[in-house]
Design a protein around this motif. Structure first.
Motif, PDB file in Angstrom:
ATOM      1  N   ALA A  63       0.842  -1.195   0.000  1.00 58.48           N
ATOM      2  CA  ALA A  63       0.000   0.000   0.000  1.00 58.48           C
ATOM      3  C   ALA A  63       0.879   1.247   0.000  1.00 58.48           C
ATOM      4  CB  ALA A  63      -0.901  -0.007   1.240  1.00 58.48           C
ATOM      5  N   ALA A  64       0.308   2.361  -0.409  1.00 58.85           N
ATOM      6  CA  ALA A  64       1.051   3.621  -0.473  1.00 58.85           C
ATOM      7  C   ALA A  64       1.643   3.987   0.883  1.00 58.85           C
ATOM      8  CB  ALA A  64       0.152   4.740  -0.987  1.00 58.85           C
ATOM      9  N   GLU A  65       0.899   3.769   1.970  1.00 56.46           N
ATOM     10  CA  GLU A  65       1.429   4.117   3.291  1.00 56.46           C
ATOM     11  C   GLU A  65       2.609   3.222   3.677  1.00 56.46           C
ATOM     12  OE1 GLU A  65      -2.380   1.721   3.845  1.00 56.46           O
ATOM     13  OE2 GLU A  65      -1.880   3.549   2.810  1.00 56.46           O
ATOM     14  N   VAL A  66       2.608   1.974   3.218  1.00 56.57           N
ATOM     15  CA  VAL A  66       3.745   1.080   3.469  1.00 56.57           C
ATOM     16  C   VAL A  66       4.966   1.594   2.703  1.00 56.57           C
ATOM     17  CG1 VAL A  66       4.635  -1.255   3.057  1.00 56.57           C
ATOM     18  CG2 VAL A  66       2.336  -0.942   3.992  1.00 56.57           C
ATOM     19  N   LEU A  67       4.772   1.970   1.450  1.00 55.53           N
ATOM     20  CA  LEU A  67       5.879   2.504   0.653  1.00 55.53           C
ATOM     21  C   LEU A  67       6.417   3.795   1.268  1.00 55.53           C
ATOM     22  CD1 LEU A  67       4.512   1.851  -2.938  1.00 55.53           C
ATOM     23  CD2 LEU A  67       6.312   0.581  -1.743  1.00 55.53           C
ATOM     24  N   GLN A  68       5.517   4.652   1.760  1.00 57.57           N
ATOM     25  CA  GLN A  68       5.938   5.909   2.393  1.00 57.57           C
ATOM     26  C   GLN A  68       6.832   5.623   3.595  1.00 57.57           C
ATOM     27  OE1 GLN A  68       5.524   9.086   1.539  1.00 57.57           O
ATOM     28  NE2 GLN A  68       3.996   8.951  -0.077  1.00 57.57           N
ATOM     29  N   ARG A  69       6.428   4.680   4.423  1.00 57.49           N
ATOM     30  CA  ARG A  69       7.202   4.359   5.628  1.00 57.49           C
ATOM     31  C   ARG A  69       8.552   3.740   5.254  1.00 57.49           C
ATOM     32  NH1 ARG A  69       3.862   1.187   7.937  1.00 57.49           N
ATOM     33  NH2 ARG A  69       4.887  -0.791   7.697  1.00 57.49           N
ATOM     34  N   LEU A  70       8.554   2.828   4.285  1.00 59.01           N
ATOM     35  CA  LEU A  70       9.786   2.145   3.911  1.00 59.01           C
ATOM     36  C   LEU A  70      10.755   3.057   3.157  1.00 59.01           C
ATOM     37  CD1 LEU A  70       8.396  -1.362   2.930  1.00 59.01           C
ATOM     38  CD2 LEU A  70       9.621  -0.707   5.013  1.00 59.01           C
ATOM     39  N   ALA A  71      10.265   4.142   2.598  1.00 59.40           N
ATOM     40  CA  ALA A  71      11.152   5.087   1.905  1.00 59.40           C
ATOM     41  C   ALA A  71      12.126   5.751   2.868  1.00 59.40           C
ATOM     42  CB  ALA A  71      10.323   6.144   1.179  1.00 59.40           C
ATOM     43  N   ASP A  73      13.466   4.048   5.397  1.00 61.60           N
ATOM     44  CA  ASP A  73      14.161   2.945   6.058  1.00 61.60           C
ATOM     45  C   ASP A  73      15.670   3.199   6.075  1.00 61.60           C
ATOM     46  OD1 ASP A  73      13.269  -0.123   6.746  1.00 61.60           O
ATOM     47  OD2 ASP A  73      15.373  -0.009   6.130  1.00 61.60           O
ATOM     48  N   PRO A  74      16.347   2.809   7.161  1.00 62.99           N
ATOM     49  CA  PRO A  74      17.797   3.013   7.204  1.00 62.99           C
ATOM     50  C   PRO A  74      18.572   2.113   6.230  1.00 62.99           C
ATOM     51  CG  PRO A  74      17.051   1.883   9.184  1.00 62.99           C
ATOM     52  CD  PRO A  74      15.825   2.278   8.416  1.00 62.99           C
ATOM     53  N   ASP A  75      17.939   1.052   5.741  1.00 61.92           N
ATOM     54  CA  ASP A  75      18.626   0.107   4.860  1.00 61.92           C
ATOM     55  C   ASP A  75      18.527   0.546   3.399  1.00 61.92           C
ATOM     56  OD1 ASP A  75      19.851  -2.782   4.764  1.00 61.92           O
ATOM     57  OD2 ASP A  75      18.384  -2.667   3.133  1.00 61.92           O
ATOM     58  N   LEU A  76      19.662   0.600   2.738  1.00 58.42           N
ATOM     59  CA  LEU A  76      19.734   1.000   1.336  1.00 58.42           C
ATOM     60  C   LEU A  76      18.882   0.105   0.438  1.00 58.42           C
ATOM     61  CD1 LEU A  76      21.005   2.217  -1.270  1.00 58.42           C
ATOM     62  CD2 LEU A  76      22.941   0.697  -0.881  1.00 58.42           C
ATOM     63  N   GLY A  77      18.928  -1.201   0.651  1.00 58.22           N
ATOM     64  CA  GLY A  77      18.174  -2.135  -0.185  1.00 58.22           C
ATOM     65  C   GLY A  77      16.675  -1.920  -0.109  1.00 58.22           C
ATOM     66  N   VAL A  78      16.207  -1.557   1.060  1.00 60.25           N
ATOM     67  CA  VAL A  78      14.770  -1.297   1.241  1.00 60.25           C
ATOM     68  C   VAL A  78      14.380  -0.026   0.493  1.00 60.25           C
ATOM     69  CG1 VAL A  78      12.949  -0.798   2.922  1.00 60.25           C
ATOM     70  CG2 VAL A  78      14.710  -2.492   3.463  1.00 60.25           C
ATOM     71  N   ARG A  79      15.165   1.041   0.656  1.00 59.15           N
ATOM     72  CA  ARG A  79      14.853   2.293  -0.044  1.00 59.15           C
ATOM     73  C   ARG A  79      14.945   2.111  -1.556  1.00 59.15           C
ATOM     74  NH1 ARG A  79      18.681   4.008   3.415  1.00 59.15           N
ATOM     75  NH2 ARG A  79      19.945   4.971   1.761  1.00 59.15           N
ATOM     76  N   ALA A  80      15.913   1.320  -2.013  1.00 54.65           N
ATOM     77  CA  ALA A  80      16.045   1.057  -3.450  1.00 54.65           C
ATOM     78  C   ALA A  80      14.826   0.294  -3.978  1.00 54.65           C
ATOM     79  CB  ALA A  80      17.329   0.281  -3.730  1.00 54.65           C
ATOM     80  N   ALA A  81      14.314  -0.633  -3.190  1.00 58.00           N
ATOM     81  CA  ALA A  81      13.116  -1.372  -3.609  1.00 58.00           C
ATOM     82  C   ALA A  81      11.916  -0.444  -3.742  1.00 58.00           C
ATOM     83  CB  ALA A  81      12.820  -2.503  -2.625  1.00 58.00           C
ATOM     84  N   VAL A  82      11.802   0.521  -2.843  1.00 59.22           N
ATOM     85  CA  VAL A  82      10.718   1.504  -2.946  1.00 59.22           C
ATOM     86  C   VAL A  82      10.923   2.369  -4.184  1.00 59.22           C
ATOM     87  CG1 VAL A  82       9.599   3.478  -1.842  1.00 59.22           C
ATOM     88  CG2 VAL A  82      10.322   1.542  -0.449  1.00 59.22           C
TER      89      VAL A  82
END
Length: 140
Positions: A63-71, A73-82
């Protein structure tokens, strides 16, 4: 071994002819995602394991709110996935375009959802890789 080897000559001819037919090969539609599947993706986004969070960020059910929160994230891989998620909203892509890591900014540039204005800004990025990806993306 490919299943094509098991086709009869008639079946093989039909498969070859299907390439010339503009109609879809199948009309099967996957069922809509259930609420429980969407909840599981939201739970994955709260995992202590960054690989699980990255998988949540890459899910089509995020969901958009999940993507917003993960953007954030301290982890580079997570932010790259978003950044590479095709449903990331424009404001989120704008925010990720200023990420400290060039990998994230590069994925923003490669995301088909990035606006022409955003790509123009990324063409002036400090990273030659990001500039190159943004210039390439402008040619789509």
């Amino acid at each position: 071994m490919s299943c094509v080897g098991f086709f009869t000559p008639e079946q093989l001819a039909r498969v070859r002819a299907a390439g010339d037919d503009p109609r879809p090969v199948s009309t099967f539609r996957s069922p809509e995602a259930s609420a429980s599947k969407r909840r599981r993706v939201a739970e994955m986004a709260r995992s202590p394991d960054p690989r699980v969070r990255a998988a949540a960020a890459g899910s089509s059910l995020a969901a958009a709110e999940v993507l917003q929160r993960l953007a954030a994230d301290p982890d580079l891989g997570v932010r790259a996935a978003v950044a590479r998620h095709p449903a990331s909203p424009p404001d989120l892509l704008d925010r990720l375009a200023t990420d400290a890591d060039e990998t994230v900014r590069g994925w923003v540039a490669a995301n088909p959802a990035s606006s022409p204005d955003l790509l123009e800004r990324l063409c002036d990025d400090s990273s030659p890789t990001v500039r190159s990806v943004a210039a390439w993306a402008q040619c789509w």
